[in-house]
Design an enzyme around this catalytic site. Structure first.
Site, PDB file in Angstrom:
ATOM      1  N   LYS A 167       0.241 -80.958 -49.568  1.00  0.00           N
ATOM      2  CA  LYS A 167       0.862 -80.116 -48.969  1.00  0.00           C
ATOM      3  C   LYS A 167       0.979 -80.530 -47.720  1.00  0.00           C
ATOM      4  O   LYS A 167       0.546 -81.152 -46.898  1.00  0.00           O
ATOM      5  CB  LYS A 167       0.197 -79.719 -49.676  1.00  0.00           C
ATOM      6  CG  LYS A 167      -0.377 -78.768 -50.890  1.00  0.00           C
ATOM      7  CD  LYS A 167      -1.350 -77.153 -50.974  1.00  0.00           C
ATOM      8  CE  LYS A 167      -1.883 -78.081 -50.313  1.00  0.00           C
ATOM      9  NZ  LYS A 167      -3.004 -77.264 -50.565  1.00  0.00           N
ATOM     10  N   THR A 216      -3.754 -67.187 -42.830  1.00  0.00           N
ATOM     11  CA  THR A 216      -3.759 -68.364 -44.054  1.00  0.00           C
ATOM     12  C   THR A 216      -4.881 -68.679 -44.374  1.00  0.00           C
ATOM     13  O   THR A 216      -4.769 -69.416 -44.978  1.00  0.00           O
ATOM     14  CB  THR A 216      -3.037 -69.952 -42.720  1.00  0.00           C
ATOM     15  OG1 THR A 216      -3.644 -70.268 -41.996  1.00  0.00           O
ATOM     16  CG2 THR A 216      -1.782 -69.611 -42.406  1.00  0.00           C
ATOM     17  N   GLY A 252      -7.018 -68.687 -47.365  1.00  0.00           N
ATOM     18  CA  GLY A 252      -6.646 -69.412 -48.605  1.00  0.00           C
ATOM     19  C   GLY A 252      -5.872 -69.433 -49.131  1.00  0.00           C
ATOM     20  O   GLY A 252      -4.766 -69.431 -50.053  1.00  0.00           O
ATOM     21  N   THR A 253      -4.354 -70.055 -48.222  1.00  0.00           N
ATOM     22  CA  THR A 253      -3.163 -70.712 -48.691  1.00  0.00           C
ATOM     23  C   THR A 253      -3.665 -71.405 -49.826  1.00  0.00           C
ATOM     24  O   THR A 253      -2.549 -71.793 -51.262  1.00  0.00           O
ATOM     25  CB  THR A 253      -2.494 -71.329 -47.673  1.00  0.00           C
ATOM     26  OG1 THR A 253      -3.515 -72.289 -46.746  1.00  0.00           O
ATOM     27  CG2 THR A 253      -1.829 -70.247 -46.694  1.00  0.00           C
ATOM     28  N   GLY A 254      -4.260 -72.446 -49.673  1.00  0.00           N
ATOM     29  CA  GLY A 254      -4.229 -73.536 -50.618  1.00  0.00           C
ATOM     30  C   GLY A 254      -4.952 -72.974 -51.787  1.00  0.00           C
ATOM     31  O   GLY A 254      -4.953 -73.294 -53.332  1.00  0.00           O
ATOM     32  N   CYS A 255      -5.571 -72.112 -52.273  1.00  0.00           N
ATOM     33  CA  CYS A 255      -5.925 -70.808 -52.899  1.00  0.00           C
ATOM     34  C   CYS A 255      -4.677 -70.417 -53.889  1.00  0.00           C
ATOM     35  O   CYS A 255      -5.165 -71.155 -54.694  1.00  0.00           O
ATOM     36  CB  CYS A 255      -7.540 -70.264 -52.733  1.00  0.00           C
ATOM     37  SG  CYS A 255      -8.850 -71.010 -52.275  1.00  0.00           S
TER      38      CYS A 255
END
Length: 271
Positions: free
Chosen positions: A174, A206, A208-211
């Site tokens: 990412k 942002t 929590g974007t990865g989760c």
């Protein structure tokens, strides 16, 4: 028949990341969400203040309870901070022959707090990643897994290839932590690369974007989409969530992905 997805991750007490984000995202993307909690955390968007891991035996009982009743069509793993928990998860996933496993190798929270214990990286690399349909590291995580510095998109490709070849899995590196205006992601799979364009959106909310991204990918895999299509739909969903994010409370708000969006437009339950 409604498809199902299992999130194996830590709890986020402020609701923006972890199991809470996973459940919101899976629900918004039209699958039935289940969970196995790896740890309780005291955290918000500014930091992680305390972590209490569950016992490996208890985590195993959670996984058994899910698989023996409502078998998941996809599995997403998130925060797993210890070698013992990683080994327990890998063992149970192998035992049940779990499919469509998405591994989000959570090492550091958006706030900068470390979430992976010393000595756990090798267990993650050798036990969990080889089970994955795709692993979704951000740039710092890819640097740790590939043991190299990433300064540009060519480095992202090199890191993804190194991780993928060593662990025999697809890798979505990412680009959100890069320094350019682009937020493009690079997928390495079976010796080939696919680039997913993304433009950086000016929004501090942002957390929590990865989760959210990994849960959206798992949701789309559960619904039968191929990996490239699942990533494309998930990236569209997250980009829409960031663009529509709201400020909540006094600090930086979490990614408000479920309640701000029309799910049918951002990859939700239209099928």
């Amino acid at each position: 028949m409604m498809r199902t997805a299992l999130a194996i991750a830590g709890s986020d007490s402020c609701g923006g990341a972890g199991i809470q984000a996973d459940i919101k995202t899976m629900t918004a993307n039209g699958v039935f969400a289940m969970s196995a909690v790896t740890a309780l955390t005291a955290q918000n968007t500014t930091g992680v203040f305390a972590v209490s891991e569950v016992a490996p035996e208890f985590l195993s009982r959670q996984l058994d309870a899910v698989f023996e009743d409502i078998r998941p069509d996809a599995v997403k793993t998130g925060m797993v901070s210890s070698r013992e928990l990683i080994s327990e998860i890998a063992g149970r996933l192998r035992f049940y022959g779990a499919e469509n496993i998405v591994v989000d190798p959570v090492m550091v929270a958006t706030s900068g707090s470390s979430l992976l214990k010393s000595g756990s990286l090798e267990a993650l690399r050798t036990e969990l990643l080889p089970l994955a349909a795709v692993v979704t590291p951000n740039i710092p995580e890819a640097e740790a897994l590939a043991e190299m510095k990433i300064l540009c998109e060519a480095d992202m490709r090199a890191a993804a290839k190194r991780i993928g070849d060593e662990c025999r899995c697809a890798v979505l590196c990412k680009g959100g932590h890069g320094g350019s205006d682009s937020a493009a992601d690079v997928l390495y799979r079976n010796g080939e690369f696919t680039r997913f364009y993304g433009k950086r959106i000016a929004n501090p909310n942002t957390h929590g974007t990865g989760c959210t991204l990994s849960s959206a990918i798992a949701s789309n895999l559960a619904k039968g989409f191929g990996l490239e299509a699942a990533v494309e739909r998930a990236k569209k969903y997250v980009s829409g969530a960031i663009a529509a994010g709201l400020d909540i409370g006094k600090g930086r708000g979490p990614l408000n992905h479920m309640f701000c969006l029309d799910g049918s437009f951002f990859g939700g339950p239209e099928e």
